[in-house]
Design a protein around this motif. Structure first.
Motif, PDB file in Angstrom:
ATOM      1  N   ALA A 102       0.835  -1.208   0.000  1.00 40.97           N
ATOM      2  CA  ALA A 102       0.000   0.000   0.000  1.00 40.97           C
ATOM      3  C   ALA A 102       0.865   1.252   0.000  1.00 40.97           C
ATOM      4  O   ALA A 102       0.587   2.209  -0.734  1.00 40.97           O
ATOM      5  N   TYR A 103       1.908   1.265   0.809  1.00 47.33           N
ATOM      6  CA  TYR A 103       2.756   2.457   0.887  1.00 47.33           C
ATOM      7  C   TYR A 103       3.514   2.666  -0.421  1.00 47.33           C
ATOM      8  O   TYR A 103       3.709   3.812  -0.854  1.00 47.33           O
ATOM      9  N   ALA A 104       3.950   1.567  -1.049  1.00 52.77           N
ATOM     10  CA  ALA A 104       4.609   1.697  -2.355  1.00 52.77           C
ATOM     11  C   ALA A 104       3.667   2.337  -3.368  1.00 52.77           C
ATOM     12  O   ALA A 104       4.073   3.197  -4.161  1.00 52.77           O
ATOM     13  N   LEU A 105       2.400   1.945  -3.349  1.00 52.00           N
ATOM     14  CA  LEU A 105       1.413   2.531  -4.250  1.00 52.00           C
ATOM     15  C   LEU A 105       1.169   4.000  -3.915  1.00 52.00           C
ATOM     16  O   LEU A 105       1.050   4.847  -4.808  1.00 52.00           O
ATOM     17  N   LEU A 106       1.098   4.317  -2.631  1.00 52.33           N
ATOM     18  CA  LEU A 106       0.919   5.709  -2.216  1.00 52.33           C
ATOM     19  C   LEU A 106       2.074   6.575  -2.700  1.00 52.33           C
ATOM     20  O   LEU A 106       1.874   7.707  -3.153  1.00 52.33           O
ATOM     21  N   ASN A 107       3.294   6.038  -2.615  1.00 45.45           N
ATOM     22  CA  ASN A 107       4.462   6.784  -3.085  1.00 45.45           C
ATOM     23  C   ASN A 107       4.379   7.089  -4.578  1.00 45.45           C
ATOM     24  O   ASN A 107       4.998   8.045  -5.056  1.00 45.45           O
ATOM     25  N   ALA A 108       3.645   6.259  -5.306  1.00 47.03           N
ATOM     26  CA  ALA A 108       3.498   6.453  -6.753  1.00 47.03           C
ATOM     27  C   ALA A 108       2.297   7.324  -7.100  1.00 47.03           C
ATOM     28  O   ALA A 108       1.948   7.459  -8.276  1.00 47.03           O
ATOM     29  N   GLY A 109       1.648   7.889  -6.093  1.00 44.61           N
ATOM     30  CA  GLY A 109       0.528   8.779  -6.345  1.00 44.61           C
ATOM     31  C   GLY A 109      -0.789   8.083  -6.569  1.00 44.61           C
ATOM     32  O   GLY A 109      -1.712   8.655  -7.170  1.00 44.61           O
ATOM     33  N   ILE A 110      -0.913   6.842  -6.103  1.00 39.05           N
ATOM     34  CA  ILE A 110      -2.138   6.062  -6.262  1.00 39.05           C
ATOM     35  C   ILE A 110      -2.912   6.055  -4.946  1.00 39.05           C
ATOM     36  O   ILE A 110      -2.336   5.804  -3.887  1.00 39.05           O
ATOM     37  N   PHE A 111      -4.203   6.351  -5.005  1.00 37.45           N
ATOM     38  CA  PHE A 111      -5.048   6.278  -3.812  1.00 37.45           C
ATOM     39  C   PHE A 111      -5.242   4.800  -3.466  1.00 37.45           C
ATOM     40  O   PHE A 111      -5.503   3.975  -4.341  1.00 37.45           O
ATOM     41  N   VAL A 112      -5.150   4.475  -2.169  1.00 33.94           N
ATOM     42  CA  VAL A 112      -5.167   3.069  -1.760  1.00 33.94           C
ATOM     43  C   VAL A 112      -6.199   2.828  -0.665  1.00 33.94           C
ATOM     44  O   VAL A 112      -6.265   3.561   0.331  1.00 33.94           O
ATOM     45  N   ASP A 113      -6.992   1.778  -0.852  1.00 35.24           N
ATOM     46  CA  ASP A 113      -7.861   1.238   0.199  1.00 35.24           C
ATOM     47  C   ASP A 113      -7.334  -0.138   0.589  1.00 35.24           C
ATOM     48  O   ASP A 113      -7.139  -0.998  -0.289  1.00 35.24           O
ATOM     49  N   ILE A 114      -7.093  -0.351   1.865  1.00 33.56           N
ATOM     50  CA  ILE A 114      -6.793  -1.695   2.347  1.00 33.56           C
ATOM     51  C   ILE A 114      -8.097  -2.323   2.840  1.00 33.56           C
ATOM     52  O   ILE A 114      -8.865  -1.676   3.567  1.00 33.56           O
ATOM     53  N   ILE A 115      -8.346  -3.556   2.428  1.00 34.02           N
ATOM     54  CA  ILE A 115      -9.518  -4.294   2.890  1.00 34.02           C
ATOM     55  C   ILE A 115      -9.066  -5.351   3.891  1.00 34.02           C
ATOM     56  O   ILE A 115      -8.176  -6.150   3.595  1.00 34.02           O
ATOM     57  N   GLU A 116      -9.667  -5.332   5.060  1.00 32.88           N
ATOM     58  CA  GLU A 116      -9.366  -6.319   6.090  1.00 32.88           C
ATOM     59  C   GLU A 116     -10.638  -7.083   6.467  1.00 32.88           C
ATOM     60  O   GLU A 116     -11.734  -6.757   5.983  1.00 32.88           O
ATOM     61  N   THR A 117     -10.478  -8.051   7.341  1.00 36.32           N
ATOM     62  CA  THR A 117     -11.610  -8.936   7.649  1.00 36.32           C
ATOM     63  C   THR A 117     -12.540  -8.377   8.702  1.00 36.32           C
ATOM     64  O   THR A 117     -13.735  -8.704   8.726  1.00 36.32           O
ATOM     65  N   ASP A 118     -12.027  -7.537   9.614  1.00 34.56           N
ATOM     66  CA  ASP A 118     -12.854  -7.030  10.713  1.00 34.56           C
ATOM     67  C   ASP A 118     -12.254  -5.735  11.245  1.00 34.56           C
ATOM     68  O   ASP A 118     -11.236  -5.256  10.750  1.00 34.56           O
ATOM     69  N   ALA A 119     -12.918  -5.178  12.258  1.00 36.67           N
ATOM     70  CA  ALA A 119     -12.495  -3.892  12.808  1.00 36.67           C
ATOM     71  C   ALA A 119     -11.083  -3.976  13.388  1.00 36.67           C
ATOM     72  O   ALA A 119     -10.286  -3.026  13.266  1.00 36.67           O
TER      73      ALA A 119
END
Length: 686
Positions: A301-318
Motif C-alpha cells: 500500500a505504501y509503495a502505491l501511495l508513493n506512486a501517487g495512487i489512492f489506496v484502500d486496504i480491505i481487512e476482515t474485521d475492525a
C-alpha cells in the motif's frame, strides 16, 4: 553529433548532445577534443560554457566500451586540456553529472548546478575507480572526508549539498544562463582544481572509510583501492598521482568483479516491459485496493501511495482495519524519521489512504492486489469476494509467494484478468517484482503489471507458474542443501559464516530467524502431500518450530537473541542436529567453508538451470536480477547464472555428478547443464 558548439559574442557554448544521458563514449571524447581545437583557434573568447542537452549533464562513461581496449582520445587527456585551457570553462549542470561527467565538471574553473542535480563519482559500484582525476581533484576541492564519503561509497550528492561542500560555486534553476552572468574578473582569477593543494591528512576519516567499505561492500576490491588513491592526494602531486589512478582504473576494469558488476548493471537496465508487449496498452491506475493489511500488505500500500495512487486496504474485521492503519502509519513515521519525506508529504500519504472491512469499496478501484495469508482456500475466497464487488474489466493481482496462480484464477469467471505480482518484503523498499504469467493471464494484465513496476521504480522480472516461481524455488533448494550439510556435520553458524564470506549479507539461518521459521514450516506442510518419497527430508527445522523456536520475534530460533538484541550461538541447536543425525543413522563429518559454499551454490545453480530450461525464467539475466535484487546474492559476482558461467558448465556437471553419488535424487544434474557441458556453452546464451 554527440558534441555541438556555437559562439555567442565572447562566450563559447559546448553542449554534450548524446541523449538520453549524454554518456561519454569515444565519439563524445573526440567531439570535446575538436571543440577544444576550435576554442583555441578562436580569438576574443572570455568563457566556455559546458552543458548537457536535455535532462542530463553527463551520466558517466559509456560502460559498453569497458569490455574492449581503451580507445583514444582518453578522458584524462580531455580533462587535462579543459583544465589547462586559457579560456576558462564553466560547468552548467542540470540532472546527473556522474563519473566522467563529474570529472569534466571538476576540470572547469567554475561550476553552477540546479538544486536537484546529482553530482558524484559512482565508479566503485561498477567495480572500478574514477579514471580521469576524480580521486585527486575532488579531495583538493572539498576536503578529504567529503571526498571519501562520495568516492568510496559511490553515492552522489544533490546540487544543494554540493554547494555546501563547495563542489559547486552557485545554484541556479537555469545554470547555462547563470554561467553567462558570472563576473569576468572573478572567472579569470579562479584557480584550477588541479592547482589546489592536497587536502589535510585525516587518519580517522581514512580508517572510518575503510571500515564502512569493508562492512557495506564486503569482498569488493574497488572501494579499498579508491580509498588508497584518495589518500595519495594528501601528499602526491597531481601529475604523479594521475598515472597511478589511471593504471588502477584500467586494471580493475579488466577484472572479474568489474565485469560482473557491469553485467548486473545492464541486466537491471534490461528489466522492463518485453518488446512483445510494447503495443499493448496498460490500464490506467489511479485507485487500488490491497486485500490484507499485514506487514506485506501495508508495504505494498505504501509503495502505491508513493506512486501517487489512492489506496484502500480491505481487512476482515475492525481489529484488522485498526492493525492495517497502524502498520501504514508506522511506515509513514519511519519515512519521516529517516528524512525520506517531509511532513507535507506524510499528510498527503495519509489523506490518500483508507482501510475498511467492506469489499464494496473495490467497486471504485482500477486494480486489486491480494496480500492475504498464504493459503489457497483463503486466496480463492478473497478473489470470489473481489469479483462480486469489482467492475468486470478491472484487473486483479495476487501477491502469492508459492501458490499456483492458475488454481487461484480458476475461481474467476474471467481468469484472464488475474496476474501474479510477487512483491518482496519490505515491499516499499525492495526493488524486485516478479510478474507471474498464468495460463490465462491476458497481455493487458501483464502490460499493466510492467507499467506499475515502472511507476513504483521496481525491477520487473517475468516468471512462469511453478511452486515458488523463480526466486523462492531457488531459495527452497538453497535451504534444503544447507539443512543437509547441517544434518551431516556442520552447525548453522558455520554455514552462515561460509555464505557471508561468499558475499551474502547474512547466511540462510540468520535470514530465517529474521523472517520467522513458522513461514517455511507452513510451506513444508503444504508440500507434504506431493513431496517425492525418495527425496531425503531433514526434520531439524520442524523440531525447531515444534519447540517454539520461531526466530528473532520470540527471542530464539537458530540463534538466541537475549533482550531482543544481537544474535548469539546456541549449543542446543548443535545438540538437536546431532540427535537427528543419530536417529537418521547419519555419520557426521566436518565440512570446510569452501565445501559448504560449493554445495549450497551448486544446488542453486542446478535448480536455476532447470527453471531456465522449463521456461519459468525467460533468460539467465532475469535469474541474475532475481537473485541479486531479491535474495542477497553478491552483486559483485554478477548474479547466480553469471557466476555459473565463470565456473563453467563442464566443471559444474563434474561436481554435481560427484554429489549424485551421495544422493542421486537431490543432486541429479539439470538437463541444461548436461547440454551446455557437451557444447562448451554458456548459460547467458544457452
Amino acid at each position: 553529433m554527440p558534441v555541438t558548439t556555437r559562439r555567442d559574442g565572447a562566450t563559447a557554448h559546448v553542449i554534450l548532445d548524446f541523449p538520453p544521458v549524454n554518456a561519454i563514449g569515444q565519439e563524445t571524447r573526440a567531439g570535446l577534443m575538436a571543440a577544444l581545437d576550435w576554442i583555441e583557434a578562436e580569438a576574443g573568447l572570455e568563457r566556455v560554457i559546458l552543458s548537457g542537452a536535455g535532462r542530463a549533464f553527463a551520466a558517466g562513461a559509456d560502460a559498453s566500451e569497458f569490455d574492449g581496449p581503451a580507445i583514444e582520445p582518453h578522458l584524462p587527456d580531455v580533462v587535462a586540456r579543459i583544465e589547462a585551457c586559457e579560456v576558462p570553462w564553466i560547468a552548467a549542470i542540470r540532472g546527473p553529472a556522474l563519473g566522467g561527467g563529474c570529472e569534466l565538471a571538476l576540470a572547469c574553473r567554475y561550476r553552477i548546478a540546479t538544486p536537484d542535480a546529482q553530482i558524484g563519482l559512482p565508479e566503485v559500484t561498477l567495480g572500478v575507480v574514477p579514471g580521469a582525476g576524480g580521486t585527486q581533484r575532488l579531495p583538493r576541492l572539498v576536503g578529504l572526508k567529503p571526498a571519501l564519503d562520495m568516492i568510496a561509497t559511490g553515492k552522489p550528492v544533490t546540487g544543494s549539498r554540493a554547494l555546501e561542500l563547495r563542489l559547486v560555486d552557485e545554484l541556479s534553476d537555469d545554470p547555462a544562463f547563470a554561467a553567462e552572468e558570472v563576473n569576468h574578473e572573478l572567472l579569470s582569477t579562479a584557480v584550477a582544481v588541479g592547482d589546489l593543494p592536497g587536502p589535510e591528512a585525516d587518519a580517522e576519516a581514512l580508517a572510518a572509510a575503510r571500515a564502512t567499505a569493508g562492512a557495506r561492500m564486503r569482498g569488493q576490491i574497488a572501494p579499498q583501492r579508491a580509498i588508497d588513491l584518495v589518500e595519495m592526494s594528501i601528499t602526491t602531486p597531481l601529475d604523479e598521482a594521475q598515472p597511478v589512478e589511471r593504471e588502477t582504473f584500467l586494471k580493475l576494469r579488466a577484472g572479474a568483479q568489474a565485469k560482473a558488476l557491469r553485467h548486473i548493471f545492464f541486466a537491471e537496465r534490461g528489466a522492463k516491459t518485453p518488446d512483445w508487449l510494447k503495443d499493448t496498452h496498460p490500464a490506467e491506475i489511479t485507485r487500488a485496493v490491497v486485500v490484507g493489511g499485514g506487514t506485506m500488505g501495508a508495504g505494498i500500500a505504501y509503495a502505491l501511495l508513493n506512486a501517487g495512487i489512492f489506496v484502500d486496504i480491505i481487512e476482515t474485521d475492525a481489529e484488522g482495519v485498526a492493525r492495517a492503519k497502524a502498520n501504514v502509519e508506522n511506515i509513514v513515521a519511519a519515512s519521516l524519521k529517516r528524512g525520506l519525506i517531509d511532513e507535507t508529504t506524510a499528510q498527503a500519504r495519509r489523506a490518500a489512504f483508507n482501510a475498511t472491512a467492506d469489499y464494496a469499496i473495490a467497486q471504485e478501484a482500477d486494480l486489486a492486489i491480494e496480500a492475504a495469508f498464504e493459503s489457497m482456500e483463503v486466496k480463492q475466497s478473497v478473489f470470489g469476494q473481489l469479483q462480486a464487488a469489482m467492475r468486470p474489466d478491472t484487473l486483479m493481482a495476487t501477491n502469492t509467494s508459492y501458490l499456483d496462480v492458475n488454481e487461484i484464477a480458476a475461481v474467476l469467471d474471467d481468469p484472464t484478468r488475474l496476474v501474479g505480482l510477487h512483491f518482496f518484503a519490505p515491499a516499499h523498499i525492495m526493488k524486485l517484482l516478479e510478474i507471474v504469467r498464468g495460463d490465462a493471464t491476458s497481455d493487458a494484465a501483464l502490460a499493466t503489471g510492467f507499467a506499475l513496476a515502472k511507476r513504483l521504480r521496481k525491477l520487473p522480472v517475468l516468471a512462469g507458474v511453478c511452486d515458488g516461481f523463480i526466486g523462492n524455488r531457488i531459495l527452497a533448494r538453497y535451504r534444503e542443501a544447507a539443512d543437509t550439510v547441517m544434518m551431516d556435520g556442520s552447525n548453522p553458524w558455520e554455514i552462515d559464516e561460509a555464505m557471508v564470506e561468499f558475499g551474502y549479507p547474512m547466511g540462510p539461518y540468520e535470514a530465517q530467524d529474521l523472517s520467522g521459521l513458522d513461514i517455511a514450516f507452513a510451506n513444508r506442510r503444504r508440500q507434504d502431500a506431493t513431496r517425492d518419497p525418495n527425496r531425503r527430508y531433514i526434520p531439524i527445522a520442524d523440531r525447531m518450530v515444534n519447540e517454539g523456536r520461531l526466530g528473532k520475534k520470540v527471542g530464539v530460533g537458530w540463534y538466541r537473541y537475549p533482550g531482543g538484541g544481537g544474535k548469539v550461538v546456541d549449543p542446543l541447536v548443535e545438540d538437536l542436529a546431532r540427535e537427528e543425525a543419530y536417529f537418521g543413522k547419519v555419520e557426521r563429518r566436518a565440512y570446510s567453508p569452501d565445501e559448504i559454499r560449493e554445495r549450497l551454490v551448486l544446488a542453486m545453480i542446478n535448480e536455476a538451470a532447470a527453471i531456465l530450461d522449463e521456461g519459468i525464467a525467460q533468460s539467465a539475466a532475469d535469474i541474475d536480477v532475481v537473485t541479486v535484487a531479491g535474495y542477497g546474492f553478491p552483486r559483485w559476482r554478477g548474479g547466480l547464472m553469471h557466476h555459473a558461467d565463470t565456473l563453467g558448465a563442464g566443471a559444474i556437471l563434474a561436481r554435481l555428478e560427484a554429489f549424485a553419488q551421495e544422493d542421486p535424487v537431490a543432486w541429479q544434474p539439470a538437463a541444461l547443464i548436461r547440454r551446455l557441458a557437451a557444447e562448451d556453452g554458456r548459460f547467458a546464451t544457452g
